[in-house]
Motif scaffolding. Structure first.
Motif, PDB file in Angstrom:
ATOM      1  N   ALA A  87      -0.125   1.979  -4.508  1.00 30.97           N
ATOM      2  CA  ALA A  87       0.197   3.401  -4.574  1.00 30.97           C
ATOM      3  C   ALA A  87       1.244   3.660  -5.653  1.00 30.97           C
ATOM      4  N   ARG A  88       1.934   2.615  -6.031  1.00 28.53           N
ATOM      5  CA  ARG A  88       3.014   2.761  -7.011  1.00 28.53           C
ATOM      6  C   ARG A  88       2.588   2.347  -8.407  1.00 28.53           C
TER       7      ARG A  88
ATOM      8  N   LYS B  75       9.649   0.988   3.157  1.00 28.81           N
ATOM      9  CA  LYS B  75       9.660   1.313   1.726  1.00 28.81           C
ATOM     10  C   LYS B  75       8.452   0.700   1.009  1.00 28.81           C
ATOM     11  N   LYS B  79       3.996   4.555   1.881  1.00 29.14           N
ATOM     12  CA  LYS B  79       3.231   5.435   0.999  1.00 29.14           C
ATOM     13  C   LYS B  79       1.751   5.036   0.949  1.00 29.14           C
ATOM     14  N   ARG B  80       1.536   3.731   0.784  1.00 27.82           N
ATOM     15  CA  ARG B  80       0.162   3.245   0.687  1.00 27.82           C
ATOM     16  C   ARG B  80      -0.625   3.526   1.971  1.00 27.82           C
ATOM     17  N   GLU B  83      -1.475   7.158   2.347  1.00 29.23           N
ATOM     18  CA  GLU B  83      -2.583   7.488   1.438  1.00 29.23           C
ATOM     19  C   GLU B  83      -3.906   6.929   1.947  1.00 29.23           C
TER      20      GLU B  83
END
Lengths: 159, 92
Positions: A87-88, B75, B79-80, B83
């Motif tokens: 995602a980054r 952290k 997010k992943r 998503e």
């Protein structure tokens, strides 16, 4: 003036890194970006060496498995060997990517840099994933280097 | 071959790169093995954390099982997973 070729290849390499879950943009991501180019010096030089995009992916996969095998690790779940996106975005350029650019920058001014300069930088690498992948794929690095230098000569590489 | 200890006599790393089948006494092969295992561990961690969170584990549970802080695992993965559409437990 629009963006230079280097700017564009760096953006595409960072996307390759992200698509493979890498934290840094490394030389192999520059190679993947070159191998994805549809026309120009990159495919003209890479194709005769048997390095189309799929072949580069296969070579990198083989290098990964070779590293695991050297450590005595075998993986039952093949899916774990597949690249997985992150995602980054990569946070920075890794040392191998920097080396490639350093070599390229010795050959031409930034705005004149093209795919052949980046490729030569990749071919000059002595250690790490890219030279190992080339060796495992049986790439004739010296021949590819000679052809790349010939292309750069033709272009009238400086000033 | 290597007479004396001079740096100039150090082996050319390119010679190692040309022979990937060289055994682990070759530092190039040894380092490549480290890179490969690290990458494999990262992928295993991603898959295992996702599996645990889908099964309703809390961040605290995952952090305890991984031996890292809750903040670190959050952290690295929140997010992943969001998503990927994994519904995450609010707290604990």
């Amino acid at each position: 003036m629009g963006r230079t070729y280097v700017d564009s290849v760096l953006v595409r390499a960072a996307e390759e890194a992200r698509g493979r879950g890498a934290r840094l943009t490394e030389a192999e991501h520059l190679l993947l970006a070159l191998a994805a180019e549809a026309e120009g010096d990159a495919p003209d030089l890479l194709s005769p060496a048997g390095l189309d995009r799929r072949a580069v992916e296969r070579a990198l996969a083989r290098e990964f498995e070779d590293g695991l095998a050297a450590a005595g690790v075998s993986v039952a779940d093949r899916e774990l060997l597949e690249p997985r996106g992150s995602a980054r975005n990569p946070s920075d350029m890794g040392e191998s990517g920097r080396r490639v650019l350093e070599v390229a920058m010795t050959l031409a001014r930034k705005r004149d840099l093209g795919p052949a300069h980046i490729l030569l930088g990749l071919l000059e690498l002595k250690v790490g994933t890219v030279p190992r992948a080339f060796a495992l794929a049986g790439v004739d690095v010296d021949d590819l280097k000679a052809r790349t230098l010939a292309v750069l000569d033709e272009r009238g590489k400086t000033d | 071959m290597d007479e004396g200890e001079g740096v100039a006599d150090a082996r050319d790393p390119a010679a190692d790169a040309r022979d990937p089948a060289a055994d682990l006494r070759d530092p190039g092969a040894e380092l490549a093995a480290v890179v490969a295992m690290r990458r494999l561990a990262d992928r295993m961690e991603d898959a295992a954390v996702e599996k645990a969170m889908r099964a309703g584990w809390s961040w605290s549970d995952v952090a305890q099982a991984l031996g890292v802080t809750r903040q670190a695992v959050h952290k690295k993965h929140a997010k992943r997973l969001i998503e990927a559409g994994v519904s995450l437990r609010r707290r604990r």
